[in-house]
Design an enzyme around this catalytic site. Sequence first.
Site, mmCIF file in Angstrom:
data_model
loop_
_atom_site.group_PDB
_atom_site.id
_atom_site.type_symbol
_atom_site.label_atom_id
_atom_site.label_comp_id
_atom_site.label_asym_id
_atom_site.label_seq_id
_atom_site.Cartn_x
_atom_site.Cartn_y
_atom_site.Cartn_z
ATOM 1 N N HIS A 1 36.293 26.252 26.890
ATOM 2 C CA HIS A 1 37.692 25.527 27.086
ATOM 3 C C HIS A 1 37.821 24.151 27.887
ATOM 4 C CE1 HIS A 1 38.549 27.187 30.825
ATOM 5 N NE2 HIS A 1 38.139 28.309 30.411
ATOM 6 N N ASP B 1 40.600 23.057 29.169
ATOM 7 C CA ASP B 1 41.728 22.994 30.096
ATOM 8 C C ASP B 1 41.523 23.710 31.381
ATOM 9 O OD1 ASP B 1 41.636 25.356 28.293
ATOM 10 O OD2 ASP B 1 43.419 26.005 29.801
ATOM 11 N N ASP C 1 34.700 26.773 35.751
ATOM 12 C CA ASP C 1 35.401 27.408 34.721
ATOM 13 C C ASP C 1 36.460 26.387 34.077
ATOM 14 O OD1 ASP C 1 37.190 29.362 33.572
ATOM 15 O OD2 ASP C 1 38.535 29.452 34.972
ATOM 16 N N GLU D 1 43.337 27.702 26.944
ATOM 17 C CA GLU D 1 42.653 28.968 27.126
ATOM 18 C C GLU D 1 43.387 29.829 28.294
ATOM 19 O OE1 GLU D 1 40.000 32.036 28.806
ATOM 20 O OE2 GLU D 1 40.746 30.339 29.575
ATOM 21 N N GLU D 2 43.761 28.741 29.482
ATOM 22 C CA GLU D 2 44.339 29.560 30.578
ATOM 23 C C GLU D 2 45.479 30.214 30.467
ATOM 24 O OE1 GLU D 2 42.401 30.291 32.859
ATOM 25 O OE2 GLU D 2 40.827 28.639 33.181
ATOM 26 N N GLU E 1 31.982 31.375 29.480
ATOM 27 C CA GLU E 1 32.407 31.690 30.549
ATOM 28 C C GLU E 1 31.522 31.975 31.785
ATOM 29 O OE1 GLU E 1 35.747 31.295 31.442
ATOM 30 O OE2 GLU E 1 36.791 31.333 29.670
ATOM 31 N N HIS F 1 39.493 28.952 39.750
ATOM 32 C CA HIS F 1 40.720 29.017 40.246
ATOM 33 C C HIS F 1 40.861 29.039 41.651
ATOM 34 C CE1 HIS F 1 42.311 31.284 36.283
ATOM 35 N NE2 HIS F 1 41.373 30.483 35.784
#
Length: 385
Positions: free
Chosen positions: A72, A74, A104, A136-137, A164, A359
């Site tokens: 992803h 995003d 990520d 995706e998040e 991932e 994150h």
Amino acid sequence: MSTIDAVEILSKLVAFRSLSGQSNHDIADYVETFAKSLGAAIHRFPSVDGTRTSLFITLGPMVPGGIVLSGHMDVVPTGNQSWTSDPFALRQANGRLFGRGTVDMKGFLALALALAASTSVAKLTKPLHLAFSYDEEISCEGVRPIASHIQKFVPTPLAVIVGEPTEMQIVGAHKGALDWTIEVLGKAAHSSLPHLGANAIHAAARLICEVEEISREFAEQPSQNAELYDVPHPTVTVGVIEGGTAGNVIAARCSFQMEARTLEPGQAATILERISTLAREVVLPQLRATASDSEIRITERFDIPPLVREASSAAEQLVSHVSSSPNVKAVSYATEAGFFQAAGLPTVVFGPGSISQAHQVDEFIDETEFKAGERALVQIAQTLF
């Protein structure tokens, strides 16, 4: 392919503030231009509002047996995090690559693009596909049209690798994640005259008790591959509830948010059917006995299917010889992998870096992990020649 090439690509990717839910055209345009320069075939899948897009990129002949590298574009916001340096400018220090999305999962995207750039397209006998999604998040909305497109129009790939961060270990299973909002609309009245109203909080409480009962029943029933998980059964919980206006007023409105983590396809439908049936056949008629216009609304917020272990699948076999461990793991977090599996494609989650960095403040990927990911993709790609 040299590591610096991948790092240079990562530097460019990190610089794009491709936050979930916001426009990602700048990063998507960069990736598309990059892929076009390699002679790739490209499909764009725009969001409903047109502000975001997913990409499906193919190098080589459109024949069965290809490999899909998925990730992803995003990233999550930095919010009030206090970073040591600009989170949207790649920084190399102490053997680490710092920046929002480095682990990520723009690191994997950079490796996939670098692999594509180093591949001799003319020598490919099977295709290399890149599937890059948005959001995706927050919802996994961007991967849905990609998985559907592959299922309908692409000669069946051998395997999908969702990159991932797994520390180069194979993740063959994860739980699904589903979320619903249930809103109950009743009728206000003074608390001394409850028969003149319809108490939305009491109605919601009845439904919440059913949620708890469903969760207890799941805990007592066997599930496929349950032994892989720390919590070896589906879970259903209520995480948010709000309603009412005052202690002496019968509540006219109450809503709550229900979340489920499932192990198998179909478990989510069971949960929803139980709640919907109780609402329709029992709770709503009770409300309408004193308030004919009462309503119960159930709205899906997101639905991410589980990845169910397929032992010795083509995807597991493909990745097994480059994995850092012979064991296949299950994880508690959800990914886009279940969408590909639901489309009939052997799928694993496998990539460099640690999910513990996702994150986080000063997010990073170790350069050794980055290089290991690079070597692994090169080895995997050899099966395409």
